[in-house]
Design a protein around this motif. Structure first.
Motif, mmCIF file in Angstrom:
data_model
loop_
_atom_site.group_PDB
_atom_site.id
_atom_site.type_symbol
_atom_site.label_atom_id
_atom_site.label_comp_id
_atom_site.label_asym_id
_atom_site.label_seq_id
_atom_site.Cartn_x
_atom_site.Cartn_y
_atom_site.Cartn_z
ATOM 1 N N LEU A 46 0.822 -1.211 0.000
ATOM 2 C CA LEU A 46 0.000 0.000 0.000
ATOM 3 C C LEU A 46 0.856 1.261 0.000
ATOM 4 O O LEU A 46 0.457 2.288 -0.543
ATOM 5 C CB LEU A 46 -0.906 0.014 1.242
ATOM 6 N N LEU A 47 2.009 1.168 0.640
ATOM 7 C CA LEU A 47 2.837 2.363 0.792
ATOM 8 C C LEU A 47 4.312 1.981 0.913
ATOM 9 O O LEU A 47 4.647 1.021 1.601
ATOM 10 C CB LEU A 47 2.381 3.100 2.069
ATOM 11 N N VAL A 48 5.155 2.738 0.237
ATOM 12 C CA VAL A 48 6.610 2.566 0.386
ATOM 13 C C VAL A 48 7.170 3.922 0.814
ATOM 14 O O VAL A 48 6.878 4.935 0.175
ATOM 15 C CB VAL A 48 7.281 2.110 -0.926
ATOM 16 N N THR A 49 7.916 3.929 1.891
ATOM 17 C CA THR A 49 8.475 5.201 2.375
ATOM 18 C C THR A 49 9.991 5.099 2.530
ATOM 19 O O THR A 49 10.540 3.999 2.648
ATOM 20 C CB THR A 49 7.883 5.603 3.752
ATOM 21 N N MET A 50 10.609 6.249 2.544
ATOM 22 C CA MET A 50 12.054 6.318 2.796
ATOM 23 C C MET A 50 12.311 7.550 3.655
ATOM 24 O O MET A 50 11.776 8.620 3.360
ATOM 25 C CB MET A 50 12.802 6.421 1.467
ATOM 26 N N PHE A 109 5.027 -0.996 3.436
ATOM 27 C CA PHE A 109 3.817 -1.353 4.187
ATOM 28 C C PHE A 109 2.893 -2.183 3.298
ATOM 29 O O PHE A 109 2.467 -1.720 2.239
ATOM 30 C CB PHE A 109 3.072 -0.085 4.625
ATOM 31 N N TYR A 130 14.968 2.054 -3.436
ATOM 32 C CA TYR A 130 13.621 2.633 -3.275
ATOM 33 C C TYR A 130 12.933 2.713 -4.641
ATOM 34 O O TYR A 130 11.775 2.308 -4.798
ATOM 35 C CB TYR A 130 13.739 4.009 -2.629
ATOM 36 N N CYS A 134 9.658 0.442 -5.859
ATOM 37 C CA CYS A 134 8.425 1.104 -6.326
ATOM 38 C C CYS A 134 8.078 0.623 -7.736
ATOM 39 O O CYS A 134 6.911 0.348 -8.034
ATOM 40 C CB CYS A 134 8.585 2.621 -6.309
ATOM 41 N N PRO B 12 -0.507 1.058 7.016
ATOM 42 C CA PRO B 12 0.377 2.191 6.739
ATOM 43 C C PRO B 12 0.443 3.179 7.907
ATOM 44 O O PRO B 12 -0.578 3.539 8.486
ATOM 45 C CB PRO B 12 -0.273 2.840 5.517
ATOM 46 N N ALA B 13 1.661 3.563 8.258
ATOM 47 C CA ALA B 13 1.872 4.451 9.402
ATOM 48 C C ALA B 13 3.073 5.337 9.123
ATOM 49 O O ALA B 13 3.798 5.127 8.138
ATOM 50 C CB ALA B 13 2.110 3.611 10.653
ATOM 51 N N CYS B 14 3.278 6.304 9.996
ATOM 52 C CA CYS B 14 4.460 7.152 9.867
ATOM 53 C C CYS B 14 5.694 6.265 10.130
ATOM 54 O O CYS B 14 5.746 5.580 11.152
ATOM 55 C CB CYS B 14 4.407 8.285 10.873
ATOM 56 N N LEU B 23 -4.231 6.477 3.846
ATOM 57 C CA LEU B 23 -3.531 6.574 2.558
ATOM 58 C C LEU B 23 -3.900 7.844 1.794
ATOM 59 O O LEU B 23 -3.071 8.432 1.108
ATOM 60 C CB LEU B 23 -3.849 5.352 1.696
ATOM 61 N N ILE B 26 -1.800 10.956 2.612
ATOM 62 C CA ILE B 26 -0.359 10.962 2.333
ATOM 63 C C ILE B 26 -0.083 11.609 0.978
ATOM 64 O O ILE B 26 -0.723 11.286 -0.021
ATOM 65 C CB ILE B 26 0.207 9.519 2.359
ATOM 66 N N THR B 41 9.845 10.382 2.444
ATOM 67 C CA THR B 41 9.453 10.279 1.041
ATOM 68 C C THR B 41 8.465 9.130 0.925
ATOM 69 O O THR B 41 8.716 8.059 1.475
ATOM 70 C CB THR B 41 10.687 9.993 0.160
ATOM 71 N N ALA B 42 7.353 9.356 0.239
ATOM 72 C CA ALA B 42 6.324 8.310 0.179
ATOM 73 C C ALA B 42 5.854 8.059 -1.244
ATOM 74 O O ALA B 42 5.799 8.971 -2.064
ATOM 75 C CB ALA B 42 5.143 8.702 1.045
ATOM 76 N N THR B 43 5.530 6.808 -1.519
ATOM 77 C CA THR B 43 4.867 6.426 -2.768
ATOM 78 C C THR B 43 3.669 5.568 -2.392
ATOM 79 O O THR B 43 3.825 4.551 -1.704
ATOM 80 C CB THR B 43 5.818 5.627 -3.686
ATOM 81 N N VAL B 44 2.495 6.004 -2.770
ATOM 82 C CA VAL B 44 1.258 5.298 -2.402
ATOM 83 C C VAL B 44 0.832 4.400 -3.561
ATOM 84 O O VAL B 44 0.958 4.777 -4.729
ATOM 85 C CB VAL B 44 0.141 6.307 -2.058
#
Lengths: 164, 199
Positions: A46-50, A109, A130, A134, B12-14, B23, B26, B41-44
């Motif tokens: 659902l979500l990829v963060t860095m 996530f 990253y 993605c 999904p969380a910080c 979502l 974000i 940095t986020a990609t949803v």
């Protein structure tokens, strides 16, 4: 695709190694003399963060051990003292490098679980990974969306399972 | 046997403070957590829901198809590869080589018959390292010889393990080197005792 090692995420109480396979990220958690495996499927992401943060623990331990070895070196004097002094210097340099360079953490996530990978020094590798992750997730989810057909309206989804 | 740890996962969380995030809230690219004010940095992604197409008996007709053993209203699409039970596409667990019903899948998973479904593995690397290190500590009393041999056995098993990957090579090689030192020290102690006539 062969299982590819991506990186690790270790803290005080747990040790994780993260691998990439065709359909999922596999997280191997160390449990004494066993490895417990969890998966984050790319289709479930659902979500990829860095993000970046200062590795306080690593700095604390490297500087702490540097001070400890320095103390031993000063007590030991010549001979063995130089060996401990060299160790202390190496740890001191590592501690200062870690203070200057923040560590990069990638978090993936999924619907049911998450995967984390930490890069202490290789920031460029973290950014590259990253992007790769993605792209991989996007490719898998797009492929799945094009394959899926609409479900039938009236479906018997009774959970009772007869023993086979 | 180790007990399973249950860790709640909220989705999904910080990534900094673990505060659950919706979502929709974000921002793709640089975002800031409303609680900890930390940047990330986020990609949803819009993960698609898996759907299974199930044909009903009412649609196919009772003469033209058999019914699923678990869902009498659904048309059976295949047999279980282990028990032969007729199963519908809801029950069908396709493992590539064979298709199984849920009950057989559960049994085979418990027996370790399905490699992909296994979630617990022996860590040969840690066993090899622990044996080698323990052998080094006790090498003065010659226990290093059997423990070193054991460490080499574990390391070889580690290399042969299908779960082996390149990142484990260094530790396995280290375990073998330490194990050889254990054996060497143990044999050295033994021969010196022999020469001095203590044995």
């Amino acid at each position: 695709m062969k299982r590819r090692f991506l990186g690790r995420y270790n803290d005080l109480v747990s040790r994780h190694a993260v691998y990439e396979t065709d359909g999922a990220l596999e997280i191997d958690e160390q449990d004494n003399f066993e490895i417990v495996r969890k998966r984050v499927f790319f289709e479930d992401v659902l979500l990829v963060t860095m993000h970046e943060r200062t590795g306080v623990l690593a700095i604390f331990f490297s500087l702490g051990f540097a001070a400890f070895f320095g103390l031993i070196a000063s007590i030991a004097g010549d001979g063995a003292g130089w060996v401990f002094a060299a160790l202390a210097l190496a740890l001191l340099i590592y501690g200062f490098v870690r203070m200057a360079r923040k560590e990069t953490i990638i978090t993936v996530f999924g619907r049911r679980s998450k995967a984390r990978i930490r890069f202490s020094l290789r920031k460029a590798r973290a950014h590259q990974l990253y992007g790769e992750l993605c792209a991989h997730v996007r490719r898998v989810q797009t492929q799945l969306q094009t394959q899926e057909e609409p479900p039938s309206d009236d479906v018997d989804q009774n959970d009772s399972i007869r023993e086979g | 046997m180790a007990t399973a740890r249950v860790i709640s996962y909220v989705g999904p969380a910080c990534p900094r403070c673990n505060m659950p995030l919706a979502l929709e809230s974000i921002t793709v690219g640089e975002d800031i957590c409303p609680r900890c004010q930390g940047f990330f940095t986020a990609t949803v992604f819009q993960a698609p829901q898996r759907v299974t197409r199930v044909l009903q008996l009412a649609q196919a007709g009772p003469e033209s198809a058999g019914s699923c053993a678990n869902h009498p209203r659904n048309v059976a699409v295949t047999n279980c590869g282990r028990c032969g039970l007729l199963i519908c596409s809801l029950c069908e667990l396709d493992l590539g080589s064979e298709k199984y019903c849920p009950a057989c899948f559960d049994r085979m998973t418990k027996d370790g018959g399905i490699e992909n479904a296994q979630t617990r593995f022996r860590d040969w690397r840690m066993l090899a390292l622990a044996s080698a290190a323990f052998g080094m500590v006790l090498s003065a009393i010659m226990v290093g010889v059997p423990l070193g041999a054991l460490a080499i056995y574990y390391a070889v098993r580690g290399f042969r393990d299908p779960q082996w990957s390149k990142d484990k090579t260094f530790m396995l090689v280290l375990a073998i080197v330490v194990a050889l030192m254990d054996i060497g020290i143990g044999l050295g102690v033994f021969s010196s005792l022999l020469l001095k006539g203590h044995l």
